[in-house]
Each structure stands twice: as C-alpha cells, then as structure tokens.
Design a protein around this motif. Sequence first.
Motif, PDB file in Angstrom:
ATOM      1  N   LEU A  85       0.843  -1.416  -0.020  1.00 59.46           N
ATOM      2  CA  LEU A  85      -0.028  -0.047   0.048  1.00 59.46           C
ATOM      3  C   LEU A  85       0.995   1.394   0.118  1.00 59.46           C
ATOM      4  N   ALA A  86       1.824   1.367   0.964  1.00 57.67           N
ATOM      5  CA  ALA A  86       2.895   2.320   0.756  1.00 57.67           C
ATOM      6  C   ALA A  86       3.461   2.461  -0.404  1.00 57.67           C
ATOM      7  N   LYS A  87       3.854   1.384  -1.273  1.00 56.80           N
ATOM      8  CA  LYS A  87       4.458   1.639  -2.689  1.00 56.80           C
ATOM      9  C   LYS A  87       3.596   2.229  -3.684  1.00 56.80           C
TER      10      LYS A  87
ATOM     11  N   TYR B  19       2.238   9.964  -5.584  1.00 60.07           N
ATOM     12  CA  TYR B  19       2.744  10.910  -5.235  1.00 60.07           C
ATOM     13  C   TYR B  19       4.040  11.234  -5.298  1.00 60.07           C
ATOM     14  N   LYS B  20       4.891  10.299  -5.704  1.00 59.77           N
ATOM     15  CA  LYS B  20       6.431  10.469  -6.028  1.00 59.77           C
ATOM     16  C   LYS B  20       7.146  10.715  -4.656  1.00 59.77           C
TER      17      LYS B  20
ATOM     18  N   LEU C  81       6.977  11.579   0.737  1.00 57.86           N
ATOM     19  CA  LEU C  81       7.937  11.666   1.920  1.00 57.86           C
ATOM     20  C   LEU C  81       7.433  12.769   2.843  1.00 57.86           C
ATOM     21  N   ILE C  82       6.763  13.772   2.135  1.00 57.37           N
ATOM     22  CA  ILE C  82       6.258  14.737   3.146  1.00 57.37           C
ATOM     23  C   ILE C  82       4.759  14.401   3.685  1.00 57.37           C
ATOM     24  N   ILE C  83       4.012  14.111   2.544  1.00 60.87           N
ATOM     25  CA  ILE C  83       2.662  13.899   2.893  1.00 60.87           C
ATOM     26  C   ILE C  83       2.424  12.638   3.963  1.00 60.87           C
TER      27      ILE C  83
ATOM     28  N   ALA D  58      11.069   4.045  -0.721  1.00 68.80           N
ATOM     29  CA  ALA D  58      11.838   4.867  -1.462  1.00 68.80           C
ATOM     30  C   ALA D  58      13.314   4.320  -1.464  1.00 68.80           C
ATOM     31  N   GLY D  59      13.959   3.612  -0.235  1.00 68.58           N
ATOM     32  CA  GLY D  59      15.016   2.924  -0.600  1.00 68.58           C
ATOM     33  C   GLY D  59      15.338   1.545  -1.397  1.00 68.58           C
TER      34      GLY D  59
END
Length: 216
Positions: free
Chosen positions: A115-117, A123-124, A128-130, A145-146
């Motif tokens: 789900l995170a992916k 949102y690209k 990381l902000i949202i 991201a990693g």
Amino acid sequence: MSDLWDFFQHLFNPRWIFFYFGNTALFILLAIVFAETGFFIGFFLPGDSLLFTAGIFGKDLCKNFYNVPFFVIILIVACVAILGNMQGYWLGYKSGNLLYRKKDSFFFKKKHLILAKLFYNKYKTTALIISRFLPMFRTFAPIVAGAIRIDFKKFMIYNIIGAFSWTFSIMLAGHYLDQTFPELKNHLEWIIFLIVFTTTLPIFIKLKITGKNKKK
C-alpha cells in the motif's frame, strides 16, 4: 511479562510518558520518533499524539533539558525524525526485495508495504512529506524509497522538508493551544483520540478502496 505488557499499554498514553519518565521523557520521545520512521515495526507507535502532547508539556521538556528554548527541542526532534527516515531508506535499500518475500507476522504485514508503494507511486517523492502526517505511511514510505533506489539527494531534500513540517506544525499546535486554552490538559484523552482518528481515517479509506479494486 505482565510488567512488559503494562509498559506497552502505557506507551500509548503520552501523558503517562511525560509524567512517569520526567527528566528522561525527551529521550523516550526521540526513541519513539526514530523507531517509528526507521524500522518497519514502528508503524504502531503513537508519533502524532506524542508530538502534540510534547507541545503541551513543552515547558517541562525545556526545564528538564538544560532550560533550552522550546524551538531547540523541536529542532532536536526534527533531526531525529530525519535520521529515522535515513535508517528506513537504508533498510529498504539493503533488504527491500527480501521484505516483499517476508511472511506476515504480528509486527509486519506485507499489505502495508504494498500500500505504501502504491502511495509512493502516486505522489512520487512528495509522498515523503505527505506520509509524515499518516501513521502507517510514515513508517513505510522511506523503506519503499530505499527499495526502489530513488536518488539519495532527492530523498534527503523531501526527508528534511517532511520532518520539519511534521514536527514543527504538530508540536507548535500543542504548545500554543495549551497557552490559549490551559484547561486543554484536562481533556487530553479526547484530543489524542481525535488526532488518532483523523490521521488513521485516510488509511482505512485507502485500504477499503484498494480492497474493492482487487475484487474487481
């Protein structure tokens, strides 16, 4: 065993943390912030409510930490949040593919990672902000991201912006609301419930939508 269980129960009561630990409460706060963003098991930790409560008890935190200004306390928390995301990025970079093959357990659910992916793909790097303001995504966004090996410099830019936005907005909200409404402490349980509800509601909605799409 019962003492350990009692500790974990109290861990979700930010007021207890600040009253029980006193001079070391700030270090407990920093440990939770780091663990929530640095390890995949940290998704269940009460980051938002803890930061808000830290804002309410800001004077006590400053007094117990060499009487530094509250701004310095927030800055320290923000830096630890940045380090936590860096740890999450490293975890995803080194073992991202293994995590997708890892079996579900009490502390790890593969669906959260997937789900995170999906969230990250939508949102690209701004994810990381949202994600800082969404409990589960806050944990898994840096790992994803990693895992997908995004440019580390780009990651750090959004990591820093997200960490500062999250810590300063929530801690200052608690700090100034307490100054305006001193009786706020008497209704802290309801406020924390509201924070948890508003931050987790989008996750449940997203899970429900994702489940419907899979059925189709």
